[in-house]
Design an enzyme around this catalytic site. Structure first.
Site, short mmCIF file in Angstrom:
data_model
loop_
_atom_site.label_atom_id
_atom_site.label_comp_id
_atom_site.label_asym_id
_atom_site.label_seq_id
_atom_site.Cartn_x
_atom_site.Cartn_y
_atom_site.Cartn_z
N TRP A 133 2.38 40.86 -36.24
CA TRP A 133 1.53 40.89 -35.21
C TRP A 133 0.85 42.45 -35.04
CZ3 TRP A 133 1.80 45.11 -32.39
CH2 TRP A 133 2.66 45.90 -31.75
N ASN A 134 1.40 43.28 -36.00
CA ASN A 134 0.51 44.59 -35.61
C ASN A 134 -0.33 44.68 -37.21
OD1 ASN A 134 3.04 45.03 -37.76
ND2 ASN A 134 3.13 47.05 -37.97
N LYS A 157 5.32 31.48 -41.36
CA LYS A 157 5.58 31.60 -39.99
C LYS A 157 4.77 32.90 -39.22
CE LYS A 157 7.92 32.96 -35.88
NZ LYS A 157 7.22 34.24 -34.94
N ALA A 159 3.37 35.46 -36.04
CA ALA A 159 4.16 36.24 -34.54
C ALA A 159 2.89 35.55 -33.97
CB ALA A 159 4.08 37.87 -34.50
N SER A 160 3.65 34.86 -32.23
CA SER A 160 2.82 33.59 -32.05
C SER A 160 1.88 34.66 -31.24
CB SER A 160 3.99 33.04 -30.75
OG SER A 160 4.68 33.91 -29.97
N GLY A 209 9.43 42.58 -39.84
CA GLY A 209 9.42 42.99 -38.14
C GLY A 209 11.14 43.41 -38.04
N SER A 210 11.45 43.03 -36.85
CA SER A 210 12.73 43.78 -36.46
C SER A 210 14.06 43.89 -37.01
CB SER A 210 12.88 43.02 -35.11
OG SER A 210 13.18 42.59 -34.62
N GLU A 231 11.44 43.65 -45.08
CA GLU A 231 10.36 44.87 -44.56
C GLU A 231 10.71 45.09 -42.99
OE1 GLU A 231 8.69 47.39 -43.63
OE2 GLU A 231 7.38 46.33 -43.33
#
Length: 465
Positions: A133-134, A157, A159-160, A209-210, A231
């Site tokens: 999302w960032n 897909k 981020a929600s 992501g994480s 990444e």
């Protein structure tokens, strides 16, 4: 997530912007099948024609820049001027690949014993993108521009909390004239990713992501012998030597840490500063950070907005408080109000403190002093991450001499770490693997196919085994 309604919430006002119904397992399977059907036709479209559509996508982005930037700001709280810059950067990556893809995808001739031999770059098929999302537009476009232009189709897909952005991105490609099914935003949660990787149409996955999400997706892709690109997080250091141009370094460090309200994997999170200049440099830094305007992300003068969700601000607050409990000192900031966290500088930060060891995803800068080059390198390398580092010194020859000793995906000298379409982007260690952008990026999701041609098959041909 299953079929629970998902709400898009403005993190500054708390207002529900829109609600979505996630796709069912059956609907996702249909989307994957359609993406494969689209691929069978899309891969035959000449590269020049694909590039024309990508150029058109850049034009659509710029023509709708204000509207799209407003969507980013509303959904994840990015200050509006930075949202506008994000859309402009997406247009840039589209223009870059529209111009460079034909040469990057051209066959590579190789001299061998054959009459003719070369490598050609053919698309793999449908690629799944799991995105954060960032930077809700940029992360997607830096994946999609090269991947689609190489002849693949894509399923996103997202981020929600940024599904409005996902829908808007799909609309950009549609308005640009991309065929149906070439790019599709899937309103699904993480619980459906593994099922998608099971689908025979999905040939590879790219995740930003994480570390936890990356490990899970890599395991799932690996068990199915499908390619993955990761990444992941970063804990980048800003290393300021005593011979640096301190005024220039100060401005660059502020931008490196506090743009996007500190919510960036490549942000400079650890400031390593030579002890000889530390007091003066940190004092000037504190004055500049206190002057940064915080507030409504829709105000063009705002530089520090809110974090994308309140739970993210609480996580940052916990990292801050534990670091203080272990001996760090607050030079400025440290207070939280809902999803807002003050721009914060901690001094006296040492290994073993969360502010040094962990990725802090928000406006918190951890300051650690060093005495010499060897100590700086030891502190720099004392991290599980390896995404990038910035070195500040007037002695660029020294900086270049240090580059081979640094385990990072990128070394920027007298500049903040940033992604540029012309340069490969990615990390090592816990920051992931694979490269996005540049010629390396467009060749991540292709089949580098060897072609070996013998005009005559006589037994005395030197290439015959």
């Amino acid at each position: 997530m299953s079929n629970e309604t998902v709400h898009s919430v403005n993190p500054y006002s708390g207002e529900v912007i829109q609600s979505f119904r996630p796709l069912s397992v059956e609907e996702v399977a249909v989307s994957a099948a359609r993406a494969h059907k689209a691929f069978l036709a899309w891969r035959k479209v000449p590269v020049a024609e694909r590039c024309g559509l990508l150029e058109r996508a850049s034009e659509v982005l710029l023509s709708r820049k204000s509207e799209l930037a407003q969507t980013i700001t509303a959904e994840m709280g990015k200050p509006i001027t930075q949202s506008l810059a994000e859309i402009e950067k997406c247009a840039w990556v589209c223009r870059y690949y529209a111009g460079e893809a034909p040469s990057q995808l051209a066959r590579t001739l190789i001299e061998t014993d054959a009459d003719r031999s070369y490598v050609r770059y053919d698309p793999l098929g449908t690629v799944l993108a799991v995105m954060p999302w960032n930077y809700p537009f940029w992360q997607v476009f830096r994946f999609a521009a090269p991947t689609l232009t190489a002849g693949n189709t894509a399923l996103l897909k997202h981020a929600s909390n940024v599904w409005l952005c996902g829908e808007a991105i799909e609309s950009v490609f549609r308005e640009a004239g991309y065929p149906e099914g070439v790019f599709r935003h899937l309103k699904i949660g993480s619980d459906q990713v593994e099922a998608l990787l099971d689908h025979p149409a999905v040939k590879a996955v790219s995740l930003t992501g994480s570390g936890g999400a990356g490990s899970a997706v890599a395991r799932a892709a690996g068990s199915r012998i499908k390619k993955s690109l990761l990444e992941l997080g970063g804990n980048n250091a800003l290393v300021v030597f005593d011979d640096a141009d301190l005024d220039a370094a100060l401005e660059t460090c502020i931008q490196a840490r506090f743009q996007n309200t500190g919510q960036s994997c490549i942000a400079g999170k650890r400031l390593l500063v030579h002890r000889k200049i530390a007091d003066g440099f940190v004092a000037a830094l504190v004055d500049r950070v206190k002057a940064l305007k915080s507030g409504d992300p829709e105000d063009p003068d705002t530089y520090i907005g809110v974090l994308a969700r309140e739970d993210l601000a609480r996580d940052l607050e916990a990292q801050y408080q534990e670091s203080v409990n272990k001996g760090a000192h607050t030079a400025c900031g440290g207070k939280r109000d809902g999803a807002f966290f003050e721009p914060t500088i901690l001094t006296g930060v040492q290994p073993g403190m969360p502010a040094f060891d962990q990725e802090t995803f928000g406006p918190l800068l951890a300051v650690t002093e060093f005495d010499d080059e060897d100590e700086a390198l030891d502190l720099l390398g004392n991290s599980q991450y390896g995404l990038g580092v910035s070195l500040f010194t007037r002695d660029t020859a020294r900086a270049e001499r240090l580059v081979p000793e640094i385990e990072e995906g990128a070394v920027f000298i007298n500049e903040l770490v940033k992604s540029d379409p012309r340069l490969p982007f990615g990390g090592v260690k816990a920051s992931g693997y694979g490269r996005e952008l540049s010629a390396l990026g467009i060749r991540e999701f292709v089949n580098a196919k060897t072609v070996y041609i013998v005009a005559s098959t006589g037994s005395d041909h030197p290439g015959k085994d």
